[in-house]
Structures are given as C-alpha cells and as structure tokens.
Design a protein around this motif. Structure first.
Motif, PDB file in Angstrom:
ATOM      1  N   GLU A 110      43.466 -35.571  26.464  1.00  9.84           N
ATOM      2  CA  GLU A 110      42.370 -35.188  25.577  1.00  9.84           C
ATOM      3  C   GLU A 110      42.865 -34.060  24.672  1.00  9.84           C
ATOM      4  O   GLU A 110      43.389 -33.048  25.151  1.00  9.84           O
ATOM      5  N   LEU A 111      42.707 -34.259  23.347  1.00  2.00           N
ATOM      6  CA  LEU A 111      43.246 -33.322  22.373  1.00  2.00           C
ATOM      7  C   LEU A 111      42.147 -32.816  21.457  1.00  2.00           C
ATOM      8  O   LEU A 111      41.534 -33.599  20.732  1.00  2.00           O
ATOM      9  N   PRO A 112      41.847 -31.491  21.453  1.00  2.00           N
ATOM     10  CA  PRO A 112      40.923 -30.935  20.455  1.00  2.00           C
ATOM     11  C   PRO A 112      41.666 -30.799  19.129  1.00  2.00           C
ATOM     12  O   PRO A 112      42.715 -30.163  19.059  1.00  2.00           O
ATOM     13  N   LEU A 113      41.112 -31.364  18.055  1.00  8.69           N
ATOM     14  CA  LEU A 113      41.858 -31.429  16.800  1.00  8.69           C
ATOM     15  C   LEU A 113      41.057 -30.875  15.626  1.00  8.69           C
ATOM     16  O   LEU A 113      40.862 -29.682  15.499  1.00  8.69           O
ATOM     17  N   GLY A 114      40.539 -31.750  14.758  1.00 16.25           N
ATOM     18  CA  GLY A 114      40.039 -31.349  13.454  1.00 16.25           C
ATOM     19  C   GLY A 114      38.750 -30.565  13.418  1.00 16.25           C
ATOM     20  O   GLY A 114      38.371 -30.082  12.356  1.00 16.25           O
ATOM     21  N   PHE A 115      38.040 -30.428  14.528  1.00 14.64           N
ATOM     22  CA  PHE A 115      36.814 -29.630  14.505  1.00 14.64           C
ATOM     23  C   PHE A 115      37.108 -28.134  14.543  1.00 14.64           C
ATOM     24  O   PHE A 115      36.192 -27.312  14.455  1.00 14.64           O
ATOM     25  N   GLY A 116      38.363 -27.764  14.736  1.00 14.25           N
ATOM     26  CA  GLY A 116      38.710 -26.356  14.783  1.00 14.25           C
ATOM     27  C   GLY A 116      38.372 -25.677  16.087  1.00 14.25           C
ATOM     28  O   GLY A 116      38.467 -24.456  16.211  1.00 14.25           O
ATOM     29  N   ALA A 117      37.973 -26.460  17.091  1.00 19.86           N
ATOM     30  CA  ALA A 117      37.597 -25.878  18.381  1.00 19.86           C
ATOM     31  C   ALA A 117      38.835 -25.473  19.166  1.00 19.86           C
ATOM     32  O   ALA A 117      39.920 -26.007  18.978  1.00 19.86           O
ATOM     33  N   ASN A 151      37.934 -35.898   5.530  1.00 17.40           N
ATOM     34  CA  ASN A 151      37.620 -36.383   6.872  1.00 17.40           C
ATOM     35  C   ASN A 151      38.923 -36.451   7.660  1.00 17.40           C
ATOM     36  O   ASN A 151      39.938 -36.943   7.172  1.00 17.40           O
ATOM     37  N   VAL A 152      38.880 -35.954   8.892  1.00 15.60           N
ATOM     38  CA  VAL A 152      40.067 -35.968   9.739  1.00 15.60           C
ATOM     39  C   VAL A 152      39.599 -36.122  11.178  1.00 15.60           C
ATOM     40  O   VAL A 152      38.491 -35.715  11.534  1.00 15.60           O
ATOM     41  N   ILE A 153      40.432 -36.736  11.990  1.00 15.52           N
ATOM     42  CA  ILE A 153      40.063 -36.953  13.383  1.00 15.52           C
ATOM     43  C   ILE A 153      39.718 -35.623  14.041  1.00 15.52           C
ATOM     44  O   ILE A 153      40.448 -34.633  13.932  1.00 15.52           O
ATOM     45  N   GLY A 154      38.555 -35.566  14.688  1.00 15.80           N
ATOM     46  CA  GLY A 154      38.089 -34.321  15.279  1.00 15.80           C
ATOM     47  C   GLY A 154      38.641 -34.066  16.660  1.00 15.80           C
ATOM     48  O   GLY A 154      38.715 -32.933  17.119  1.00 15.80           O
ATOM     49  N   GLY A 155      39.056 -35.120  17.343  1.00 20.57           N
ATOM     50  CA  GLY A 155      39.608 -34.980  18.689  1.00 20.57           C
ATOM     51  C   GLY A 155      39.899 -36.353  19.248  1.00 20.57           C
ATOM     52  O   GLY A 155      39.414 -37.362  18.743  1.00 20.57           O
ATOM     53  N   SER A 156      40.701 -36.398  20.273  1.00 15.55           N
ATOM     54  CA  SER A 156      41.086 -37.676  20.865  1.00 15.55           C
ATOM     55  C   SER A 156      40.956 -37.598  22.375  1.00 15.55           C
ATOM     56  O   SER A 156      41.314 -36.578  22.993  1.00 15.55           O
ATOM     57  N   LYS A 157      40.455 -38.656  22.962  1.00 19.30           N
ATOM     58  CA  LYS A 157      40.384 -38.784  24.419  1.00 19.30           C
ATOM     59  C   LYS A 157      40.765 -40.211  24.754  1.00 19.30           C
ATOM     60  O   LYS A 157      39.920 -41.093  24.880  1.00 19.30           O
ATOM     61  N   SER A 158      42.049 -40.455  24.852  1.00 17.91           N
ATOM     62  CA  SER A 158      42.564 -41.812  24.985  1.00 17.91           C
ATOM     63  C   SER A 158      43.172 -42.020  26.363  1.00 17.91           C
ATOM     64  O   SER A 158      43.831 -41.120  26.905  1.00 17.91           O
ATOM     65  N   PHE A 159      42.970 -43.210  26.901  1.00 17.90           N
ATOM     66  CA  PHE A 159      43.381 -43.503  28.267  1.00 17.90           C
ATOM     67  C   PHE A 159      44.144 -44.818  28.343  1.00 17.90           C
ATOM     68  O   PHE A 159      43.896 -45.753  27.580  1.00 17.90           O
ATOM     69  N   VAL A 160      45.009 -44.870  29.333  1.00 19.49           N
ATOM     70  CA  VAL A 160      45.513 -46.135  29.851  1.00 19.49           C
ATOM     71  C   VAL A 160      44.715 -46.413  31.125  1.00 19.49           C
ATOM     72  O   VAL A 160      44.669 -45.566  32.030  1.00 19.49           O
ATOM     73  N   THR A 161      44.039 -47.560  31.169  1.00 20.60           N
ATOM     74  CA  THR A 161      43.151 -47.870  32.294  1.00 20.60           C
ATOM     75  C   THR A 161      43.650 -49.098  33.037  1.00 20.60           C
ATOM     76  O   THR A 161      43.912 -50.142  32.426  1.00 20.60           O
ATOM     77  N   SER A 162      43.781 -48.968  34.333  1.00 24.35           N
ATOM     78  CA  SER A 162      44.130 -50.095  35.201  1.00 24.35           C
ATOM     79  C   SER A 162      42.969 -50.330  36.148  1.00 24.35           C
ATOM     80  O   SER A 162      42.547 -49.411  36.868  1.00 24.35           O
ATOM     81  N   THR A 163      42.442 -51.536  36.135  1.00 24.15           N
ATOM     82  CA  THR A 163      41.287 -51.895  36.950  1.00 24.15           C
ATOM     83  C   THR A 163      41.690 -52.929  37.993  1.00 24.15           C
ATOM     84  O   THR A 163      42.378 -53.908  37.674  1.00 24.15           O
ATOM     85  N   GLN A 164      41.264 -52.719  39.204  1.00 24.17           N
ATOM     86  CA  GLN A 164      41.445 -53.718  40.251  1.00 24.17           C
ATOM     87  C   GLN A 164      40.065 -54.193  40.675  1.00 24.17           C
ATOM     88  O   GLN A 164      39.261 -53.424  41.199  1.00 24.17           O
TER      89      GLN A 164
END
Length: 891
Positions: free
Chosen positions: A285-292, A233-246
C-alpha cells in the motif's frame, strides 16, 4: 448417455401432431438434449421462462451453475476471483432477483438475499428455470426474475443410475503466493434407484471440490488533483495485491420419493454444503498523490496529457507491505418435505415444508510491515523515491527500495494508523453471520371444463432470522516494541509484484505470527463495533388465488393464467443505537401489505408461433442488512438545516432503516416466439417496468419516534434528518431481448450436428435517485449478449461460447464486509469445450471425456473512477486462463 425425449404435448394442435407421429421417438444426446429440454420448457410453460438442463446425470453444460445460467438469454454474471457466482437478469444485479431451491426460498452465504451460486455444486443440479414473469402461485418472486434450482426426482428418472466423475483444473497464472497451488480437482458421484414396484425412489449426489484461483490486481485509492496542467489528476494511492484463493466445498443432496397411493406422492429433500474460501492477499500500500504522510509530488517534473499525469516521480514514500488473509467458511443446510394429492375427480392439493440455515464466518486479518515505525528514518531510511507510469491498465512503479530484504523490513505501523506512540501492526475482523429460514405452504386446485381449466388457491408463511455479530481486534506487537524483526522461521517465499514494477516483497503468514505470540490481539472497544451488530426478523404471510385458462380457437389455442397474491410483511430489527454517544438497545420495525395481481396469456398457433403477454405488479424486498436498526445520532444545533422549518436544534444521524419497504413496479412483457418443433426457437421479448418505489441512500427527513431521545439540548420535535436507505420516487425500466436456439439441420441436412444458441439483451432505465437525478442502478448493464456455436455427432462434441456485458455499477466487498461501489467496465469472456462420449456397444460405453478452457482470451476485470476517465483505473484484475479436463462414467 443417450436421452430419449418424448415431450408431453399440452395443447390440441400438439395432440394432433402426436397422433401423426406416435411411432416416432426422437433420440438426442448431450448438449443437444439439454437445449431441447430448454426449448420444450419454454414452449409449454405459460410464464416467460428460460432454462438449462443437465446433459446427463450430474453433468451441467458448464463447470458451474453460474456459468450455465449466465449463458441464458437476457442473463449474465459478475465474477468473483474469476468465478461466475453472481447472476444478473435483464442487466440488473442480484439484489433485484430471487433464487429458490426446488421451489423453496433459501438462506445465502452473502449479506443480502442474493444466492451466490458457488454454494451449490453443479453436479447435484438437474435443471434451472428462470421465471421472467411471475404468476400468483409463484411464492418468493423477484422484481426482474426468479431462479429455481431443481435437483433430481428419482421416480421421474425411472431407472437405476450410478454415475461418477472427476475433473482436474489448472490455473495458468501459476502459484502466485507461497503455499498456493495451480492444480486442483473435483470428484462427484450420483446414485438413483427405484424400489417396491417403482413406488419408492431414492437419489444421492455428492461432490467435493478443491481448486485454486489466482489473481493479479492493481488497485488505486482514487485520484487527486484538479485536472489541469498546473495541478493534474494523479494517482492518489495504491493498494494492490496478489491473491491466491483455495476453494474447498463439499456438497451432498438426497431425495426420497414415496408413491403412497396412486393419488398421493411424498417427497423428502435434504441438502448440505460445507464451503471454505481461503485467500492469501500480499501486496504493498503506497500513499501517493494526496500528499498524505509526507509524500511529495512535483507536477512540473511530470508528463501531463489532458490534465492527467501519465508519468512522474513521488518522493518520501513510506510503503506498507501487506500480508493479509481473508477466510470465509459457511455451512448451509436445507431440508424439505412435500406431499401432493391428485384425485380422480379433478381435485389436487399439496403441503410443503422447507427449512434452510447458513452459518457463516468471515475472517479478515490485515498485517502491516515496513522500513520503520510511523516515518522513523533514523535507522534504515523509511522513505523511497518511486517513479510511475499510468495508463488504462493501472500504474507501474519503479521504487528505489528493495521490499524483499527481511533485514530492512519490520513488523510495525509504517504510517502511524494506530495513532499516538502505540503501533497498530494490523487488524483482525471476524464477522459471525447466522441466517435461518422456515417456510410452510399449502395449496388446493380444482380442474374445470371450459374456458377456465383450473382454479388454485394457497397459503404460505415464511419466517426468517438473520444476525451479524462482529468480533474485532487491533493487532499489536508483543511487549512495548514499536517494530519487530520478522522471525526467520516465519518467512515465506517472496511474492512477486513485478507486474506492477515493484519486484518481490517480504511474505509471511500472519496467522502463524499470532499463534506464536509475535503478534497479539487487543479487543477493539470502539462503540463503532457493537453498532455493526444486528438481528433481523422477517415474517411473510402470502395468500393467493389463481385461475388457469385453456381455450381452443379456429387456428390457435389460448392458454394462461390470472390471479392475485396478497403478502403481509412483519419485519423487525434489533440492535444498538447511539444517542449522543450513549448506547441503548432497541427493537423497531414495520408491518404492511402488498397486493400483487398478475396475468400470463399465450396465443399458440398451429404454425408453432406463440405470442405471449404478461402483466403484473412486482416487488423485491430490500437487502436484509439495510434493515438494521443500528443508528448513531445526536443534536444538530444548526437551526438553518432544521427540516421542520422550526428555529431550533434537531436530531441528525446515520445508520440503517428498519422501516424500509420493497422496490415496487408495474410490469408488462410481450413475447413473439417461433418454434421449430421442440428443437429450435427464435424469440423476441419486450418488457417495460413502471417503478413506483425505488431504494436509494440519502440524507432525508426521518421520524425518530421510538428511538431514545439524545441528551443535551431538546430537539424541536422527533422529526430530523438521517442518512440511510429510503424508499424514493420511481421511474421506468424497459428493454428488449432477441434470442435463438437453432440446430443447423433445420437449414440443411448437410449441417447436421452443428447448431447455435444465444441472444442479446438491451435494457434502459430512467430511475431517479433521492435527489431527483437519473441514477445508475447497481448491477445494471445496458447490453448483455451471449452465444454458443456447437457441434455434436458420432459421440464427438465441441462448442465455443462467448458472453458480453457492458459497463455496470458493481457492488464489491471491502474490508470488514462493507460494500464498495465502482463502475465496472464491459467484458467479453470466451470459453470452449471438446469431448467424446463412447457409443453404445463399445467396450467403454457410458464413459465421457472432456477438456474445457475458461476465459481463453484472459479477459481482465476493470473498474474506473466515477467521472468515466479510462485513465483513472480503480481496479485492474487479471484472473488468467483455466484449463479443465475430466470424465464422467455412468454404469
């Protein structure tokens, strides 16, 4: 402010005690006054209730309504951007409860029926009552509870009041995104007065909030692999954000009361809230372990533990730099009129008219940037080699590229999401939602002598309309370019993703690029867009009859009520269906009755011991958006799957279900309560719900009668298959709650001023899904607990509070407003407050100062993959701590 509490006794033994103590007046202040009001409400009510009252005019015990409600026994919250704005009762999520404002149903700033509590300023609230058991006269009840938010009644206040307050807030994560803030504020004012010999009363309360919220998030697409050493099992992809809300919100509430005669009272209520939630979301956003998209991963070079790759390297990674925007705006209006007649002959009557409306816009803008268009390596080298380390808090990366260099990062379509040779540089999605509700109620009551103390009857009619209009566009680059340099004038301070190991990234405001023409909007003509639109109409007619009981026994008094509601539901949904890709407008719906008997009995002993038993039939209406008529279907030629058993083609599709009916359950509650006057209580509550009808999404047999016939081959009948929400078989829901409110002077006078309030709740469920398997109900936590230790004396006040909920299946809003369900891990939140109220006689009498700390342990929010492996983190969000300081001043 000192509040004099003279709780009106309701029963014989209490009347005897009042005679013995008629010259005594109990004076309590602040938080203790709020607790005593809650104890008195619980003691004197014949239903099973919890409540929280304002410590002073415009001053709830917490910074928000959600925080205060979440501390009640058996209740907890789900955080959004760090705010407690979604309430769970008895471990179940907001889709299973109902919220009222001054007894009237309200529209919502969300897609479903559930009220999001940050739409109501805490400063306008005088009391919140949570009904855990219904009675026949409670219109608009929920399956696990009903929350009634109540505002100030000026004639009940009995004197002139002018109060102002202000508060500053600080988010300790700092200014994560360019243009964001770490300091915020809120101001409020309240005016209450009486005129014309106390026959006219007026109250006005207004509050304005401008506060930032910050979030560091890790998010995974999911996890790939078979869970072996050879294929971990390996991370398939990442979509991580820094969010600032007002968050900006202006709310105002007004009440006018007129005592027309000694027998007739009229009350007019008005509420308005303008709400803006503006989020900047920047990340990669990073496509990773799914091989896509050509990404490579060699398991032989990875560190593998128990079939999970905890470290390794990805090659040929083409990242998408995201500069996204989410902006939600909502205007909510609520008005009410109530006339109450109380005759001298025991007759009572009322007329109540309510109106609620919410206009909401949710704008989501995605903007993409990268090193080249669709894997083009010809100029700057679009791919990167990225090392990674994964654990329970997510994944940290070490990339070979610098994502903050604007000379190497372009506006483009890095992964070819637009298809073909035309780049899609983002997506623009505007959801326009209108929600309108009208309610009319009349009722009569006759007081009686004897075992039956009163008989009531009433009628209610509710007319609700909710609609969604999608407005969606593809974001393109101007001209025919496949990539475009980001204008220097549009560049902002880079956003730091060092908590993920990714370092800083190029940042800009996509709205400015659209306004300047660098990015253009092209309407999305896909048939999927109009299929999202819906208009739901729901008309409810409720008739009820109820009898109240009061009977004196040798050492106790039996009180309570029994009755029945009959509810007729007429629901319809209008929208577009696609029959073999041909769009057609339809209007479909259903009409049905629910009969809901209920009984509440309380045996009140002279020793301040109360035993309660409640039994009822309960319902909770389905989510409004699940009632949409929009369906896409066609002819399935695989005769082996024909649900009728006929050897021929059949209709198969997916979408909403305008014929959906409510959750239904038979419920029983048993309570044991020991009171210490009106200041304390120890309570044990037990409940059981036999769920007769549950709602679950599945592909089941469906009758397409009334839908347009699809073109092509002729189906064997109108009976086919549809993937949608269905009413399925039920199951059981049961649990127990232990709670206590105890001033410690009941133990020893030396502990005067100290006290505790809190409780723990356990809930279990055996509800089955459409496939007959045991299902986890969304929002359901097996354990919830909360507790507050406080000290309040000589004007000083301090308290430390904690609340816990075990893991649950949460509903989270994804892009486009679609729901995403994930297993959220348990969390424990710690808050604290210290303050001082200047005492009577001092130069600053009426002034209260306080400092609050929220989420002091910086508790994360985390969710994991469905198999329960803690290493498979889907979300790991850090909200940080919040420090608040403020004052209230009452003239």
């Amino acid at each position: 402010m000192a509040i004099g509490l003279m709780i009106a006794p309701a029963y014989a033994q209490d009347k005897d005690k009042e005679k013995q103590n008629e010259d005594q007046v109990i004076i309590v202040t602040g938080f203790q006054a709020s607790l005593e009001n809650a104890v008195a409400e619980k003691k004197n009510n014949d239903q099973i209730v919890e409540s929280v009252s304002a410590e002073d005019i415009g001053k709830l015990p917490d910074a928000s309504i959600g925080e205060s409600i979440a501390r009640l026994p058996g209740l907890t919250s789900q955080r959004t951007s760090g705010r407690a704005n979604i309430i769970a009762i008895r471990g179940l999520g907001p889709d299973f409860s109902q919220t009222l404002l001054n007894g009237r149903e309200q529209t919502s700033t969300g897609d479903a029926r559930a009220v999001e509590f940050d739409q109501y300023p805490s400063e306008i609230v005088n009391q919140v009552v949570v009904y855990k058991s219904p009675n026949a006269s409670l219109v608009g009840q929920g399956l696990v509870g009903t929350i009634d938010v109540r505002t100030i009644r000026p004639l009940e206040a009995g004197k002139q009041i002018l109060a102002i307050g202000a508060r500053g807030s600080y988010a300790d994560l700092g200014k994560l995104n360019a243009g964001s803030k770490d300091f915020g504020y809120r101001v409020n004012a309240t005016y209450v007065d009486q005129f014309a010999d106390d026959t006219i009363g007026i109250s006005l309360a207004a509050a304005y909030v401008d506060e930032p919220y910050q979030l560091q998030e890790f998010n995974a697409w999911g996890y790939a692999g078979a869970g072996t050493t050879a294929s971990p099992n390996v991370i398939g992809g990442s979509k991580s954000f820094v969010t600032s809300t007002q968050l900006e919100r202006f709310g105002i509430n007004g009440t006018l009361q007129y005592q027309v005669t000694d027998n007739l009272m009229m009350t007019f209520d008005g509420f308005y809230s303008k709400f803006t939630d503006d989020q900047s979301k920047r990340g990669i956003e990073l496509p990773l372990g799914f091989g896509a998209f050509g990404t490579g991963f060699n398991p032989a070079t990875a560190t593998v533990t128990n079939g999970f790759a905890t470290a390794g390297t990805f090659t040929n990674v083409r990242g998408v730099i995201r500069n996204d925007i989410f902006e939600r705006k909502a205007d909510q209006y609520s008005f009410g009129y109530n006339a109450e007649y109380e005759g001298d002959d025991g007759w009572k009557a009322f007329l109540d008219i309510g109106y609620s409306k919410t206009d909401r816009n949710e704008l989501s803008i995605e903007s993409y940037a990268g090193t080249g268009f669709n894997g083009d390596d010809t100029s700057n080298g679009a791919s990167a080699t990225i090392g990674f380390t994964s654990n329970e808090t997510g994944t940290v990366f070490s990339p070979s590229l610098n994502y903050s260099d604007p000379t190497r990062i372009f506006l483009t379509d890095p992964l070819g999401w637009g298809g073909g040779t035309v780049p899609q540089a983002g997506y623009y999605n505007n959801r326009i939602v209108e929600d309108e509700l009208k309610q009319y109620r009349v009722g009569v009551e006759k007081e009686l002598d004897g075992f039956l103390s009163a008989v009531k009857a009433g009628w209610s009619y509710t007319d609700r309309d909710k609609s969604l209009t999608p407005d969606e566009f593809l974001v393109r680059l101007a001209g025919t370019a496949t990539q475009s340099v980001i204008p220097t004038s549009a560049l902002l301070r880079p956003t730091n993703l060092s908590y993920l190991g990714l370092g800083p990234i190029v940042s800009y405001d996509a709205r400015e690029l659209i306004a300047s023409g660098v990015l253009t909007l092209e309407r999305n003509l896909s048939p999927d867009i109009p299929a999202k639109a819906y208009q739901i109409r729901e008309d409810l007619m409720t008739i009820y009859v109820q009898a109240d009981i009061e009977h004196e026994m040798t050492s106790a008094v039996l009180t309570g009520n029994f009755g029945v509601q009959a509810i007729n539901t007429d629901q319809s949904s209008s929208g577009i269906v696609f029959a073999s890709n041909v769009a057609q407008n339809v209007t479909l719906g259903d009409n049905y009755w629910d009969v809901l008997p209920s009984m509440n009995l309380s045996l009140r002993f002279d020793s301040d011991f109360v035993i309660r038993v409640a039994a009822s039939r309960q319902i909770q209406r389905p989510r409004l958006d699940d009632l949409r008529a929009a369906v896409s279907y066609g002819i399935d030629t695989n005769a082996a799957n024909n649900p009728t058993g006929a050897n021929g083609p059949f209709i198969n599709g997916g979408g909403g279900n305008p014929f959906l009916r409510p959750y239904r359950a038979n419920a029983i509650d048993v309570n044991f309560e020991k009171y210490f006057g009106n200041s304390g209580i120890i309570s044990a509550q037990f409940f059981y719900k036999d769920i007769k009808s549950y709602i679950d999404r599945a592909r089941l047999i469906f009758d397409y009668t009334g839908y347009p016939t699809p073109t092509g081959q002729t189906p064997t009948s109108n009976i086919g298959l549809l993937e949608t929400n269905f009413n399925t078989g039920g199951g059981s829901l049961y649990g127990a709650e232990l709670s206590m409110t105890l001033p410690f002077n009941n133990i020893s006078s030396s502990l005067d001023g100290f006290g505790f309030t809190g409780g723990v709740g356990y809930t279990n469920t055996k509800v089955k899904d459409a496939g007959g398997n045991v299902d986890q109900i969304p929002g359901y936590s097996k354990w919830v607990a909360n507790g507050t230790v406080y000290f309040e004396k000589w004007g000083f006040n301090s308290r430390v509070s904690g609340r816990y909920r075990s893991s649950f299946l949460g509903d989270f809003s994804g892009f486009g407003g679609n729901l995403a369900r994930r297993t959220a891990l348990g969390e424990f939140i710690v808050d604290a407050q210290i303050g001082y109220d200047f005492q009577d006689g001092s130069a600053l009498q009426g002034l209260s100062l306080y400092v609050q700390g929220q989420n002091l342990t910086d508790e994360r929010f985390a969710s994991i993959d469905g198999d329960g492996n803690r290493l498979k983190a889907l979300d790991y969000q850090i909200y940080g701590r919040r420090i608040l300081a403020g004052f209230t001043y009452k003239f």
